[in-house]
Design an enzyme around this catalytic site. Structure first.
Site, PDB file in Angstrom:
ATOM      1  CD  GLN A   1      36.631  20.243   5.067  1.00 15.64           C
ATOM      2  OE1 GLN A   1      36.590  19.812   3.895  1.00 15.64           O
ATOM      3  NE2 GLN A   1      36.149  21.396   5.359  1.00 15.64           N
TER       4      GLN A   1
ATOM      5  CG  PHE B   1      31.787  20.008   2.900  1.00 18.02           C
ATOM      6  CD1 PHE B   1      30.815  20.446   2.357  1.00 18.02           C
ATOM      7  CD2 PHE B   1      32.979  19.752   1.841  1.00 18.02           C
ATOM      8  CE1 PHE B   1      30.904  21.323   0.816  1.00 18.02           C
ATOM      9  CE2 PHE B   1      32.987  20.207   0.856  1.00 18.02           C
ATOM     10  CZ  PHE B   1      31.852  21.103   0.132  1.00 18.02           C
TER      11      PHE B   1
ATOM     12  CG  HIS C   1      34.644  32.426  -2.109  1.00 19.94           C
ATOM     13  ND1 HIS C   1      34.254  32.073  -0.746  1.00 19.94           N
ATOM     14  CD2 HIS C   1      34.005  31.498  -2.682  1.00 19.94           C
ATOM     15  CE1 HIS C   1      33.282  31.078  -0.387  1.00 19.94           C
ATOM     16  NE2 HIS C   1      33.100  30.546  -1.675  1.00 19.94           N
TER      17      HIS C   1
HETATM   18  P1  AMP Z   1      30.618  28.888  -3.514  1.00 20.96           P
HETATM   19  O1  AMP Z   1      30.689  30.014  -2.504  1.00 20.96           O
HETATM   20  O2  AMP Z   1      30.019  29.260  -4.897  1.00 20.96           O
HETATM   21  O3  AMP Z   1      32.129  28.490  -3.676  1.00 20.96           O
HETATM   22  O4  AMP Z   1      29.659  27.642  -3.044  1.00 20.96           O
HETATM   23  C1  AMP Z   1      30.395  26.553  -2.346  1.00 20.96           C
HETATM   24  C2  AMP Z   1      30.081  26.558  -0.932  1.00 20.96           C
HETATM   25  O5  AMP Z   1      30.417  25.066  -0.480  1.00 20.96           O
HETATM   26  C3  AMP Z   1      30.978  27.237  -0.117  1.00 20.96           C
HETATM   27  O6  AMP Z   1      30.592  28.694   0.220  1.00 20.96           O
HETATM   28  C4  AMP Z   1      31.002  26.573   1.163  1.00 20.96           C
HETATM   29  O7  AMP Z   1      29.995  26.756   2.016  1.00 20.96           O
HETATM   30  C5  AMP Z   1      30.929  25.230   0.659  1.00 20.96           C
HETATM   31  N1  AMP Z   1      32.308  24.492   0.462  1.00 20.96           N
HETATM   32  C6  AMP Z   1      33.198  24.235  -0.478  1.00 20.96           C
HETATM   33  N2  AMP Z   1      34.200  23.586  -0.005  1.00 20.96           N
HETATM   34  C7  AMP Z   1      34.057  23.229   1.239  1.00 20.96           C
HETATM   35  C8  AMP Z   1      34.678  22.738   2.415  1.00 20.96           C
HETATM   36  N3  AMP Z   1      35.892  21.992   2.027  1.00 20.96           N
HETATM   37  N4  AMP Z   1      34.413  22.714   3.315  1.00 20.96           N
HETATM   38  C9  AMP Z   1      33.140  23.048   3.936  1.00 20.96           C
HETATM   39  N5  AMP Z   1      32.375  23.728   2.930  1.00 20.96           N
HETATM   40  C10 AMP Z   1      32.739  23.768   1.743  1.00 20.96           C
HETATM   41 ZN    ZN Z   2      32.584  28.543  -5.845  1.00 20.26          ZN
END
Ligand code: AMP
Ligand code: ZN
Length: 456
Positions: A264, A267, A60
């Site tokens: 993954q 997800f 992040h």
């Molecule tokens: P954000 O925190 O706004 O980026 O929200 C996206 C959310 O999607 C993240 O907090 C993660 O929980 C999830 N996320 C994004 N990419 C992945 C990934 N490659 N594997 C697992 N969770 C993911």
């Molecule tokens: Zn994000």
């Protein structure tokens, strides 16, 4: 057409400020600076400050924000027919919301903040805690002198753009994931999606930022793996914190138990595929088709290494003191947080007198001591591209030599920050559609040695 966007390359070319550069570029590219009569220096100050308020986390960080910004640009606006449905105010809201959507993310999720009764969770009543914080932070930044990008907007426009930005940022809260998907699906199946109507356009904007936010499995395999390992690194650190604080360790956050390919695949199957499927029913562009293809290819990859631990890098736990740090510089009760906001209103400043502990500002950044990544390399063979391990270096600026966007008689300082000589590749990756047109009159890259003019 090549849609691949290498945000790490853009980061190198911009001295670790891909978000700042890309934001300014897109605002200029869509004619928003001119249309809204935005003060260029104020816009620059705002985006610099936004970028500086992203932390040096594994996932992040401001590179993720720049990636989301560029992906929203490709999803929504790379198709000229689609793009023309949106008002300039909506495009501006979409760009800024994407840029700020994770600002000041602490590296733990809402569940952690709620379970640990963090003051922010109490302040926001457990509802979209981080998302409200990101949106609030963006408007807090605008209260600093010289950063209010909406300063000259009439009040009704100010209210409208604020509403749209907050809606888009809150849409990234995964707790409402299927509500958004189902809304779009039912609109599509009833042939009731009407882009002439503002609420429907708002729904499409919300879905665009959601797709962009989850777009890492829709990228090329290399990029998909890189972002997946980055988020796993952050997940594992949250799991470490949970263990340390006597909380249940969340699913996929236990570094000893988690099977990354399985995570993954879950997800992709549960969250990403339904999202992109609904999006592609709504907007079937070349880019959307490429995303769908990549999602399938990347899923096969994860499946092919399900039982091959050697294909996964080693993740190392962080130093104990990192896990013991407060998540936010401003600690204390929700009342303290509110007081801080009120004092900001009075002083017109940040209201934050505490040390700038967490941000990507180099010295004093306790998450990034001695230029080391806070979490260390995750494996010997996995080279995590470094972000900003030094104090942020202002991008060299020289209005007179930035011929990319400035009009010959433009008295304002140049809009797009100057990058230097070898920029054609960068502009191509930002704007594949108009790359050839933009390829003319490119600004120069600074020389790589220390004699680089403008670089401090
Ligand atoms: P954000 O925190 O706004 O980026 O929200 C996206 C959310 O999607 C993240 O907090 C993660 O929980 C999830 N996320 C994004 N990419 C992945 C990934 N490659 N594997 C697992 N969770 C993911
Ligand atoms: Zn994000």
């Amino acid at each position: 057409m090549d849609f691949e966007f290498d945000v790490f390359r853009l980061g190198e070319l911009t001295h670790g400020q891909p978000l700042y550069y890309l934001s300014m570029h897109l605002l200029q590219y869509y004619g928003l600076i001119e249309h809204f009569n935005i003060d260029v220096d104020v816009a620059k100050a705002f985006f610099r400050e936004v970028e500086a308020n992203y932390r040096n986390l594994s996932y992040h960080n401001s590179y993720h924000a720049a990636d989301v910004l560029q992906t929203v640009n490709l999803l929504l606006l790379s198709d000229p027919q689609m793009a023309q449905n949106f008002t300039k105010l909506e495009i501006l809201a979409a760009c800024i919301a994407s840029a700020v959507h994770d600002v000041d993310h602490p590296g733990v999720n809402n569940n952690y903040l709620i379970q640990s009764s963090h003051p922010l969770a109490i302040l926001y009543n457990d509802l979209s805690v981080l998302e409200y914080h990101h949106a609030s932070k963006a408007f807090e930044i605008m209260q600093k002198p010289g950063t209010n990008i909406f300063a000259k907007f009439p009040n009704d426009q100010k209210r409208e753009i604020r509403k749209q930005m907050i809606n888009m940022v809150v849409a990234t809260d995964m707790s409402q994931h299927f509500t958004y998907i189902n809304k779009l699906k039912s609109k599509i199946s009833a042939a009731a999606l009407k882009l002439q109507e503002a609420p429907d356009r708002a729904l499409v904007l919300d879905m665009a930022i959601k797709c962009a936010d989850l777009n890492n499995p829709a990228k090329s395999l290399e990029a998909c793996k890189l972002w997946a390992f980055r988020i796993m690194e952050e997940f594992f650190q949250q799991g470490d914190r949970e263990r340390l604080n006597g909380l249940n360790v969340s699913m996929f956050m236990d570094r000893k138990e988690t099977n990354i390919p399985k995570c993954q695949i879950g997800f992709i199957d549960i969250l990403v595929t339904p999202l992109f499927e609904s999006w592609s029913q709504c907007i079937a562009t070349d880019f959307t088709r490429l995303c769908m293809k990549n999602i399938a290819l990347n899923r096969s990859h994860w499946e092919s290494i399900l039982d091959k631990p050697d294909a996964i890098p080693t993740f190392h736990p962080p130093d104990a003191h990192i896990l013991e740090q407060e998540l936010f510089a401003t600690t204390g009760s929700p009342a303290t947080l509110k007081k801080k906001l009120i004092s900001m209103q009075k002083t017109g400043g940040s209201g934050d007198t505490s040390p700038d502990t967490f941000r990507q500002r180099g010295k004093g950044n306790s998450l990034n001591t001695k230029g080391k990544s806070p979490v260390g390399p995750i494996s010997k063979n996995f080279q995590k591209p470094s972000l900003r391990s030094e104090p942020s270096r202002p991008i060299p600026e020289d209005g007179s030599r930035n011929t990319l966007f400035a009009k010959p008689d433009n008295k304002q300082s140049a809009v797009t920050p100057r990058m230097g000589r070898r920029t054609s590749g960068v502009v191509e990756m930002i704007n594949p559609i108009k790359a050839s047109a933009l390829g003319r009159n490119l600004p120069e890259l600074p020389k790589s040695d220390s004699s680089s003019d403008g670089a401090p």
